[in-house]
Design a protein around this motif. Structure first.
Motif, PDB file in Angstrom:
ATOM      1  N   LEU A  99      49.671   9.455  44.605  1.00 54.30           N
ATOM      2  CA  LEU A  99      50.763   9.728  43.820  1.00 54.30           C
ATOM      3  C   LEU A  99      50.583  11.087  42.889  1.00 54.30           C
ATOM      4  CD1 LEU A  99      52.223   6.133  42.435  1.00 54.30           C
ATOM      5  CD2 LEU A  99      53.420   8.025  43.956  1.00 54.30           C
ATOM      6  N   HIS A 103      52.958  14.108  43.675  1.00 48.35           N
ATOM      7  CA  HIS A 103      53.875  14.936  42.619  1.00 48.35           C
ATOM      8  C   HIS A 103      53.431  16.129  42.078  1.00 48.35           C
ATOM      9  CE1 HIS A 103      56.243  11.724  40.669  1.00 48.35           C
ATOM     10  NE2 HIS A 103      55.377  10.941  41.228  1.00 48.35           N
ATOM     11  N   PRO A 107      55.878  17.247  46.161  1.00 42.60           N
ATOM     12  CA  PRO A 107      56.977  16.295  45.709  1.00 42.60           C
ATOM     13  C   PRO A 107      58.145  16.034  46.765  1.00 42.60           C
ATOM     14  CG  PRO A 107      57.101  18.852  45.132  1.00 42.60           C
ATOM     15  CD  PRO A 107      55.840  18.682  45.634  1.00 42.60           C
ATOM     16  N   LEU A 110      58.087  12.658  48.361  1.00 44.84           N
ATOM     17  CA  LEU A 110      58.364  11.367  47.382  1.00 44.84           C
ATOM     18  C   LEU A 110      59.301  10.519  47.719  1.00 44.84           C
ATOM     19  CD1 LEU A 110      57.685  12.981  43.849  1.00 44.84           C
ATOM     20  CD2 LEU A 110      56.082  11.246  44.980  1.00 44.84           C
ATOM     21  N   ASP A 167      54.739   5.430  39.612  1.00 49.45           N
ATOM     22  CA  ASP A 167      55.512   6.302  39.899  1.00 49.45           C
ATOM     23  C   ASP A 167      56.165   6.585  38.506  1.00 49.45           C
ATOM     24  OD1 ASP A 167      56.810   8.477  41.628  1.00 49.45           O
ATOM     25  OD2 ASP A 167      58.637   7.313  41.235  1.00 49.45           O
ATOM     26  N   ARG A 171      56.002   9.915  36.541  1.00 52.28           N
ATOM     27  CA  ARG A 171      57.329  10.724  36.060  1.00 52.28           C
ATOM     28  C   ARG A 171      57.797  10.834  34.522  1.00 52.28           C
ATOM     29  NH1 ARG A 171      60.718  11.455  40.429  1.00 52.28           N
ATOM     30  NH2 ARG A 171      60.059  10.326  42.363  1.00 52.28           N
ATOM     31  N   ARG A 176      52.239  18.484  35.699  1.00 50.79           N
ATOM     32  CA  ARG A 176      52.068  19.877  35.787  1.00 50.79           C
ATOM     33  C   ARG A 176      51.496  20.709  34.716  1.00 50.79           C
ATOM     34  NH1 ARG A 176      53.590  21.376  40.804  1.00 50.79           N
ATOM     35  NH2 ARG A 176      54.937  20.168  42.023  1.00 50.79           N
TER      36      ARG A 176
END
Length: 279
Positions: A99, A103, A107, A110, A167, A171, A176
């Motif tokens: 995951l 991400h 992305p 996903l 997930d 999120r 990042r």
């Protein structure tokens, strides 16, 4: 003067109507919560009464004691706990890096992987076991005989729950930014995962682990199809001859699961509070 009275009357009535609506909403909410609690706890109370009582004797442990005499419940319970820990650890080791990679680097995939994670809900357990049995019978005949052959099956079964829990946790992070800040300080990818990402995913990891363990502790179909001895299989076997003992075991299992969840949740919240206080 009459005009002032007519304009003041609606202003006085509006708060009264709002208070009445709020009172009615509170009553309805209380009724719904009470009904939900009743529907949830009434079967548990009935199970406890049926499992720990005999007609004319009241509370007794005799049905449970007689059903467990001469059995290997300890070994079967230990087998199930080992399977739960191994399946949970395997799912986390597999899904957390996957995951994170999706991400950070892909992305766009996903949505596809989210759809793919629901496949275990579509494929019945008996079809999964039958297909795997045909494959491993030709490739590795001794694999299905081992108790630990259940681990990959349990990982597949818990995939939808574990995937969504992790997930959602990822999120909720600014992944990042965290990753870029860690790289700018000279951290390697594994250092970023261990020292930066995982501490911020403690809640998601805990939730995924609890869901995985709860599902493994109650899984019966695959273990029975593969003729393995686990605690759910033992409870079903006991229930065929001693329904009161099976009810008592089910009640004790639910209590133990609740206690485990409470301990893990308390330990997780305690660590978070201590960490926040140190800041």
């Amino acid at each position: 003067m009459a005009l002032l009275e007519r304009t003041a009357a609606p202003a006085v009535q509006a708060p009264a109507k709002a208070a009445e609506r709020a009172s009615a909403g509170d009553i309805l909410r209380t009724v719904i919560i009470a009904a939900a609690l009743l529907m949830f706890f009434l079967p548990l109370v009935a199970t406890a009464i049926f499992g720990f009582s005999l007609p004319g004797q009241g509370f007794t442990l005799d049905p449970l004691r007689e059903a467990l005499a001469g059995t290997t419940i300890g070994a079967q319970l230990l087998n199930t706990l080992n399977l739960a820990m191994l399946s949970t650890a395997g799912s986390l080791v597999l899904l957390v890096p996957t995951l994170l990679f999706l991400h950070l680097k892909a992305p766009g995939l996903l949505r596809f992987t989210e759809w793919l994670s629901v496949v275990p809900y579509v494929v019945p357990g008996i079809a999964l076991v039958a297909g795997a049995n045909l494959f491993f019978r030709a490739v590795a005949p001794g694999f299905m005989v081992s108790l630990y052959s259940l681990v990959p099956f349990y990982m597949v079964l818990t995939l939808p729950l574990v995937y969504r829990s992790l997930d959602a946790g990822i999120r909720a992070l600014d992944l990042r930014t965290l990753w870029a800040a860690s790289e700018s300080l000279g951290a390697k990818p594994w250092q970023s995962i261990v020292h930066v990402v995982l501490p911020n995913l403690r809640g998601a990891l805990l939730g995924a682990s609890l869901l995985s363990c709860a599902m493994v502790l109650g899984e019966y179909a695959i273990a029975a199809l593969l003729l393995h001895s686990t605690f759910p299989v033992f409870m079903v076997q006991v229930g065929m001859n001693e329904p009161r003992a099976a009810a008592a075991l089910s009640f004790l299992t639910i209590l133990a699961t609740w206690l485990l969840l409470a301990v893990l949740a308390r330990s997780g919240s305690g660590k978070t509070t201590a960490k926040g206080g140190s800041r």
